[in-house]
Design a protein around this motif. Sequence first.
Motif, PDB file in Angstrom:
ATOM      1  N   UNK A 147       9.625  -4.466   8.889  1.00 47.28           N
ATOM      2  CA  UNK A 147       8.563  -3.551   9.310  1.00 47.28           C
ATOM      3  C   UNK A 147       7.278  -4.337   9.533  1.00 47.28           C
ATOM      4  N   UNK A 148       6.523  -3.924  10.538  1.00 47.24           N
ATOM      5  CA  UNK A 148       5.294  -4.617  10.910  1.00 47.24           C
ATOM      6  C   UNK A 148       4.186  -3.583  11.046  1.00 47.24           C
ATOM      7  N   UNK A 149       3.019  -3.889  10.468  1.00 47.45           N
ATOM      8  CA  UNK A 149       1.857  -3.019  10.605  1.00 47.45           C
ATOM      9  C   UNK A 149       0.600  -3.871  10.648  1.00 47.45           C
ATOM     10  N   UNK A 150      -0.501  -3.232  11.014  1.00 50.07           N
ATOM     11  CA  UNK A 150      -1.768  -3.956  11.118  1.00 50.07           C
ATOM     12  C   UNK A 150      -2.240  -4.402   9.743  1.00 50.07           C
ATOM     13  N   UNK A 151      -2.910  -5.530   9.714  1.00 47.86           N
ATOM     14  CA  UNK A 151      -3.452  -6.064   8.468  1.00 47.86           C
ATOM     15  C   UNK A 151      -4.789  -5.383   8.182  1.00 47.86           C
ATOM     16  N   UNK A 152      -4.891  -4.745   7.034  1.00 49.89           N
ATOM     17  CA  UNK A 152      -6.113  -4.042   6.662  1.00 49.89           C
ATOM     18  C   UNK A 152      -7.030  -5.001   5.905  1.00 49.89           C
ATOM     19  N   UNK A 153      -8.212  -5.180   6.433  1.00 51.15           N
ATOM     20  CA  UNK A 153      -9.184  -6.080   5.823  1.00 51.15           C
ATOM     21  C   UNK A 153     -10.142  -5.278   4.945  1.00 51.15           C
ATOM     22  N   UNK A 154     -10.308  -5.703   3.712  1.00 52.72           N
ATOM     23  CA  UNK A 154     -11.215  -5.028   2.803  1.00 52.72           C
ATOM     24  C   UNK A 154     -10.562  -4.814   1.452  1.00 52.72           C
ATOM     25  N   UNK A 155     -11.215  -4.015   0.632  1.00 48.15           N
ATOM     26  CA  UNK A 155     -10.715  -3.750  -0.712  1.00 48.15           C
ATOM     27  C   UNK A 155      -9.621  -2.690  -0.665  1.00 48.15           C
ATOM     28  N   UNK A 156      -8.461  -3.064  -1.144  1.00 47.75           N
ATOM     29  CA  UNK A 156      -7.306  -2.161  -1.131  1.00 47.75           C
ATOM     30  C   UNK A 156      -7.388  -1.223  -2.338  1.00 47.75           C
ATOM     31  N   UNK A 157      -7.223   0.085  -2.090  1.00 51.43           N
ATOM     32  CA  UNK A 157      -7.352   1.079  -3.162  1.00 51.43           C
ATOM     33  C   UNK A 157      -6.163   2.024  -3.146  1.00 51.43           C
ATOM     34  N   UNK A 158      -5.834   2.529  -4.323  1.00 56.44           N
ATOM     35  CA  UNK A 158      -4.790   3.550  -4.468  1.00 56.44           C
ATOM     36  C   UNK A 158      -5.478   4.878  -4.788  1.00 56.44           C
ATOM     37  N   UNK A 159      -5.322   5.828  -3.883  1.00 60.15           N
ATOM     38  CA  UNK A 159      -6.023   7.104  -4.022  1.00 60.15           C
ATOM     39  C   UNK A 159      -5.192   8.150  -4.759  1.00 60.15           C
ATOM     40  N   UNK A 160      -3.906   8.108  -4.589  1.00 58.80           N
ATOM     41  CA  UNK A 160      -3.021   9.004  -5.337  1.00 58.80           C
ATOM     42  C   UNK A 160      -1.620   8.411  -5.333  1.00 58.80           C
ATOM     43  N   UNK A 161      -0.850   8.794  -6.319  1.00 59.18           N
ATOM     44  CA  UNK A 161       0.503   8.262  -6.431  1.00 59.18           C
ATOM     45  C   UNK A 161       1.225   8.887  -7.608  1.00 59.18           C
ATOM     46  N   UNK A 162       2.367   8.320  -7.944  1.00 59.25           N
ATOM     47  CA  UNK A 162       3.173   8.782  -9.066  1.00 59.25           C
ATOM     48  C   UNK A 162       3.168   7.712 -10.147  1.00 59.25           C
TER      49      UNK A 162
END
Length: 234
Positions: free
Chosen positions: A56-71
């Motif tokens: 799988x390929x996706x754009x590279x996100x530049x900046x601070x990576x955050x988790x907003x919701x999850x399990x």
Amino acid sequence: MLNVFFLKACKIQNLAREYCKIFSAEARATESFGFSLEVIPVYLMYRPATSIPYASVEADLMGEYSRYCGLDPSGRLDMKNTSEVEQKCCALQHWIFQWTSGNMLFTKLEGVDSKMTNVGISVKSSGSVSLAEGNPKVLEQFVILHQCNYFCGLLGLRSLKVIESLLMPTKPKGSKSPLIQRKMGSGASSPQTGRKTSASPRTPRKMEQDGRNTPSHSEHRAADEFKDKLSVIH
């Protein structure tokens, strides 16, 4: 197994992307909403010359990576509702829950600022959405844990308690027992009683005959004139 994993990841995230497009279009119609969320696309790449042909390929996100919701590890829904992005993620969850009539929820949203990736989806029953996991308990937790915020109000989203009550199947009212209906109908008048109370069909005939034997007004007048003539002659 890896091929299935990549295929599942691409399909789920691209499905979430399409839903998020609709959500963002509604958000842009509200001036006070501000910036909208975006789920970045994921592409499936085929590499036949390698030991793992799919990736799988996706754009590279530049900046601070955050988790907003999850399990969390126990499978319990963990949501944050402090920053503006977190509140908009909660509004997105509320919106998709209402949009799908309580059958789907985004249970994993993370990324950089307003750009989301690695999206997780849970559905009420397996098979309603291809490759999505059926997890009705998480949807029930969301109804309990979610607190509507400013952006939920801007979008005019209904309270989850109201949605849940509307989705609950109403218990059909059972029809009355035939025995009860007979007892209730026993108080009604008998057909024979109606016949007895009605006038006899012969009575009008007697009245008609009596009416025929009774002299009319013109006959009385002619008789009086005849008597007057006789009195004049005498």
